[in-house]
Motif scaffolding. Sequence first.
Motif, PDB file in Angstrom:
ATOM      1  N   PRO B 216       0.826   4.151  -7.021  1.00  0.00           N
ATOM      2  CA  PRO B 216       1.771   4.272  -5.911  1.00  0.00           C
ATOM      3  C   PRO B 216       1.134   4.979  -4.725  1.00  0.00           C
ATOM      4  N   GLU B 217       1.616   4.658  -3.529  1.00  0.00           N
ATOM      5  CA  GLU B 217       1.230   5.389  -2.320  1.00  0.00           C
ATOM      6  C   GLU B 217       2.152   6.594  -2.207  1.00  0.00           C
ATOM      7  N   SER B 218       1.625   7.683  -1.673  1.00  0.00           N
ATOM      8  CA  SER B 218       2.434   8.885  -1.544  1.00  0.00           C
ATOM      9  C   SER B 218       3.324   8.789  -0.299  1.00  0.00           C
ATOM     10  N   LEU B 219       4.594   9.156  -0.434  1.00  0.00           N
ATOM     11  CA  LEU B 219       5.554   9.017   0.668  1.00  0.00           C
ATOM     12  C   LEU B 219       5.067   9.608   1.992  1.00  0.00           C
ATOM     13  N   PRO B 220       4.483  10.832   2.027  1.00  0.00           N
ATOM     14  CA  PRO B 220       4.049  11.347   3.333  1.00  0.00           C
ATOM     15  C   PRO B 220       3.006  10.465   4.007  1.00  0.00           C
ATOM     16  N   ASN B 221       2.129   9.822   3.234  1.00  0.00           N
ATOM     17  CA  ASN B 221       1.151   8.903   3.833  1.00  0.00           C
ATOM     18  C   ASN B 221       1.849   7.676   4.409  1.00  0.00           C
ATOM     19  N   VAL B 222       2.841   7.194   3.676  1.00  0.00           N
ATOM     20  CA  VAL B 222       3.591   6.025   4.149  1.00  0.00           C
ATOM     21  C   VAL B 222       4.356   6.377   5.426  1.00  0.00           C
ATOM     22  N   LEU B 223       4.926   7.595   5.459  1.00  0.00           N
ATOM     23  CA  LEU B 223       5.696   8.026   6.633  1.00  0.00           C
ATOM     24  C   LEU B 223       4.817   8.107   7.881  1.00  0.00           C
ATOM     25  N   ALA B 224       3.507   8.339   7.679  1.00  0.00           N
ATOM     26  CA  ALA B 224       2.603   8.445   8.814  1.00  0.00           C
ATOM     27  C   ALA B 224       2.380   7.090   9.491  1.00  0.00           C
ATOM     28  N   ASP B 225       2.761   6.014   8.819  1.00  0.00           N
ATOM     29  CA  ASP B 225       2.591   4.655   9.334  1.00  0.00           C
ATOM     30  C   ASP B 225       3.916   4.220   9.993  1.00  0.00           C
ATOM     31  N   GLY B 226       4.064   4.603  11.284  1.00  0.00           N
ATOM     32  CA  GLY B 226       5.333   4.396  11.998  1.00  0.00           C
ATOM     33  C   GLY B 226       5.805   2.955  12.004  1.00  0.00           C
ATOM     34  N   GLU B 227       4.874   2.016  12.103  1.00  0.00           N
ATOM     35  CA  GLU B 227       5.260   0.609  12.192  1.00  0.00           C
ATOM     36  C   GLU B 227       5.914   0.135  10.894  1.00  0.00           C
ATOM     37  N   ALA B 228       5.278   0.498   9.773  1.00  0.00           N
ATOM     38  CA  ALA B 228       5.820   0.101   8.469  1.00  0.00           C
ATOM     39  C   ALA B 228       7.207   0.715   8.260  1.00  0.00           C
ATOM     40  N   VAL B 229       7.337   1.989   8.699  1.00  0.00           N
ATOM     41  CA  VAL B 229       8.601   2.690   8.477  1.00  0.00           C
ATOM     42  C   VAL B 229       9.758   1.992   9.172  1.00  0.00           C
ATOM     43  N   SER B 230       9.493   1.484  10.405  1.00  0.00           N
ATOM     44  CA  SER B 230      10.625   0.909  11.133  1.00  0.00           C
ATOM     45  C   SER B 230      10.804  -0.595  10.901  1.00  0.00           C
ATOM     46  N   SER B 231       9.966  -1.204  10.041  1.00  0.00           N
ATOM     47  CA  SER B 231      10.151  -2.633   9.740  1.00  0.00           C
ATOM     48  C   SER B 231      11.311  -2.849   8.779  1.00  0.00           C
ATOM     49  N   SER B 232      11.829  -4.063   8.737  1.00  0.00           N
ATOM     50  CA  SER B 232      12.938  -4.405   7.825  1.00  0.00           C
ATOM     51  C   SER B 232      12.523  -4.252   6.372  1.00  0.00           C
ATOM     52  N   LYS B 233      13.324  -3.539   5.609  1.00  0.00           N
ATOM     53  CA  LYS B 233      12.944  -3.373   4.204  1.00  0.00           C
ATOM     54  C   LYS B 233      14.117  -3.019   3.302  1.00  0.00           C
ATOM     55  N   ALA B 234      13.942  -3.328   2.026  1.00  0.00           N
ATOM     56  CA  ALA B 234      14.851  -2.839   0.997  1.00  0.00           C
ATOM     57  C   ALA B 234      14.031  -1.922   0.091  1.00  0.00           C
ATOM     58  N   VAL B 235      14.526  -0.725  -0.171  1.00  0.00           N
ATOM     59  CA  VAL B 235      13.836   0.184  -1.093  1.00  0.00           C
ATOM     60  C   VAL B 235      14.551   0.094  -2.440  1.00  0.00           C
ATOM     61  N   LEU B 236      13.774  -0.243  -3.477  1.00  0.00           N
ATOM     62  CA  LEU B 236      14.344  -0.465  -4.801  1.00  0.00           C
ATOM     63  C   LEU B 236      14.046   0.716  -5.732  1.00  0.00           C
ATOM     64  N   PHE B 237      15.086   1.323  -6.279  1.00  0.00           N
ATOM     65  CA  PHE B 237      14.954   2.452  -7.213  1.00  0.00           C
ATOM     66  C   PHE B 237      15.261   1.964  -8.628  1.00  0.00           C
ATOM     67  N   GLY B 238      14.628   2.597  -9.621  1.00  0.00           N
ATOM     68  CA  GLY B 238      14.800   2.155 -11.006  1.00  0.00           C
ATOM     69  C   GLY B 238      15.904   2.886 -11.754  1.00  0.00           C
ATOM     70  N   ASN B 239      16.054   2.494 -12.995  1.00  0.00           N
ATOM     71  CA  ASN B 239      17.008   3.122 -13.912  1.00  0.00           C
ATOM     72  C   ASN B 239      16.690   4.607 -14.088  1.00  0.00           C
ATOM     73  N   GLU B 240      17.731   5.451 -14.254  1.00  0.00           N
ATOM     74  CA  GLU B 240      17.563   6.898 -14.300  1.00  0.00           C
ATOM     75  C   GLU B 240      16.646   7.362 -15.422  1.00  0.00           C
ATOM     76  N   ALA B 241      16.571   6.622 -16.531  1.00  0.00           N
ATOM     77  CA  ALA B 241      15.718   7.053 -17.641  1.00  0.00           C
ATOM     78  C   ALA B 241      14.406   6.272 -17.680  1.00  0.00           C
ATOM     79  N   ARG B 242      14.457   4.973 -17.395  1.00  0.00           N
ATOM     80  CA  ARG B 242      13.284   4.132 -17.622  1.00  0.00           C
ATOM     81  C   ARG B 242      12.542   3.719 -16.359  1.00  0.00           C
ATOM     82  N   GLY B 243      13.070   4.064 -15.192  1.00  0.00           N
ATOM     83  CA  GLY B 243      12.412   3.669 -13.951  1.00  0.00           C
ATOM     84  C   GLY B 243      12.459   2.162 -13.760  1.00  0.00           C
ATOM     85  N   LEU B 244      11.390   1.611 -13.154  1.00  0.00           N
ATOM     86  CA  LEU B 244      11.310   0.170 -12.897  1.00  0.00           C
ATOM     87  C   LEU B 244      10.313  -0.474 -13.850  1.00  0.00           C
TER      88      LEU B 244
END
Lengths: 289, 289
Positions: B216-244
């Motif tokens: 995985p990429e670390s969130l602060p590194n991703v946040l530094a990429d302004g263009e990616a941050v403001s592009s259209s996206k869906a963020v998918l989270f996993g199950n509380e015990a098993r993740g994705l």
Amino acid sequence: MPINAQILDNPKAERVRRIAELTRSKGRERSGRFLIEGPQSVREAVTWRPDVVQDLYVEVTQALDHPRIISSTLERIVEVSQDATIYVHYCSGDVIRRISPDAQGILAVGNARAMHAEPDDITLGERAHVAAFWQVRDPGNAGTVIRAADAAGCDAVVFVDDCVDPLNPKVIRSTTGSLFHLPVLTMGTDAFFDWCSAHDMAVWAADVYGTAERAPESLPNVLADGEAVSSSKAVLFGNEARGLENGLLERCGRIVSIPLYGKAESLNLGTSAAVMLMSLAMRGYVASC
Amino acid sequence: MPINAQILDNPKAERVRRIAELTRSKGRERSGRFLIEGPQSVREAVTWRPDVVQDLYVEVTQALDHPRIISSTLERIVEVSQDATIYVHYCSGDVIRRISPDAQGILAVGNARAMHAEPDDITLGERAHVAAFWQVRDPGNAGTVIRAADAAGCDAVVFVDDCVDPLNPKVIRSTTGSLFHLPVLTMGTDAFFDWCSAHDMAVWAADVYGTAERAPESLPNVLADGEAVSSSKAVLFGNEARGLENGLLERCGRIVSIPLYGKAESLNLGTSAAVMLMSLAMRGYVASC
């Protein structure tokens, strides 16, 4: 690791009654001890703070005439505790459940005095980050904010003024072990501001309203100021219902609010603390790269 | 606002029994209706989605021979409901408590079909932000993540695959009204990826482990990429015990993890969602300034 060969199997025994009393504040005050419930909290306690753990109570079954710990997870926790002088007591399931319905087979009793941290005990680095909570009253919230401060790498947590007892078992459970990862101090309001000043820490208030004279700054704007983010500071959060009093806000160097982009009216205390502390930590990480 | 002059005061009445049944999924399925409990949720429902609210049940006392709503807070909610065709029923405290111990004097019954949102009903802007949750099972978590998505200004929430019913009363209570602020869709896994693709939305996985091939990429590194941050996206989270599951991670454009700076092992699902979604929202806000 001294193991008591005799199995505690009488839920009505005096010893069992006395341990069960630690779930209440009166029992903790009288004995100077506190209760740690469940595999996760007990594992973190024996791993990070074996110096505070006195006794371990673990559930066994009788198999082939010798006691057997009920799961390998609990066996591993007992193994970890072997390195320290922690007394291990085998118990029947009835005894464990009589002490706490939240034990999941394992309990520990700790020394409250050994757990108590004094402000002078804490070593703060050049870029200290402290999370402080004024009059936090709900045990679940208190635990959640300690966990958030731990995840954000804070140097310490301070419970300011009249807060819930951090050794309340519900607080400990909600920290999922974080209580044993970083120092948790309790201080009066004046002592808190004095301590921050003595350590050159700015105090930032996390507050949505601000005062009549001073509107809060929005967190994303504050995050854009890399220098401020990485300076030494304590972030002070208010009571879950009433926030921070004006008199307190006036004593804080900055007032910072978390913006809400949708129609939600608020975030709860635990979520606010996580968003604020983690944002500052992540921004500080990038700024220091 | 049609008000039924007769006070419902028999907790054993058939009507009362049928409303109480809406706390269970069977009752909701059979009747196509759902229950909204407590002042906060009911106020948000009549304010933002009066079209889905059919009936309001409010606690009254008999004073000077005419019924009086028990508090000014509840009176104001009834006033707001006057603009819509919502039937108001006065009830005794016994009847309200028989239906739900979490009512605090007010309940509403909604039309599940009117509340149901279809993917095609949702208008997504050029910079769409969607929060998606795969197999979220705990009602409290489900409510908390809907509230977090609302606070972060998401355009919609998607419950992917086999999740808890968003109309479960515990979910609704935990959203503190946010269920009525933004559309909550339910979709199968393939339908979700198809829908994102049809709307040119990248799918980002929120996951700490990644796959053997892709860390995985670390969130602060991703946040530094302004263009990616403001592009259209869906963020998918996993199950509380098993993740994705790996199969799901492989279908995601980016895998992003929240760094932990202290000794905490994890954040819970609700906190992770709040930190990730609020960080992206705050960064997008700064990037677009």
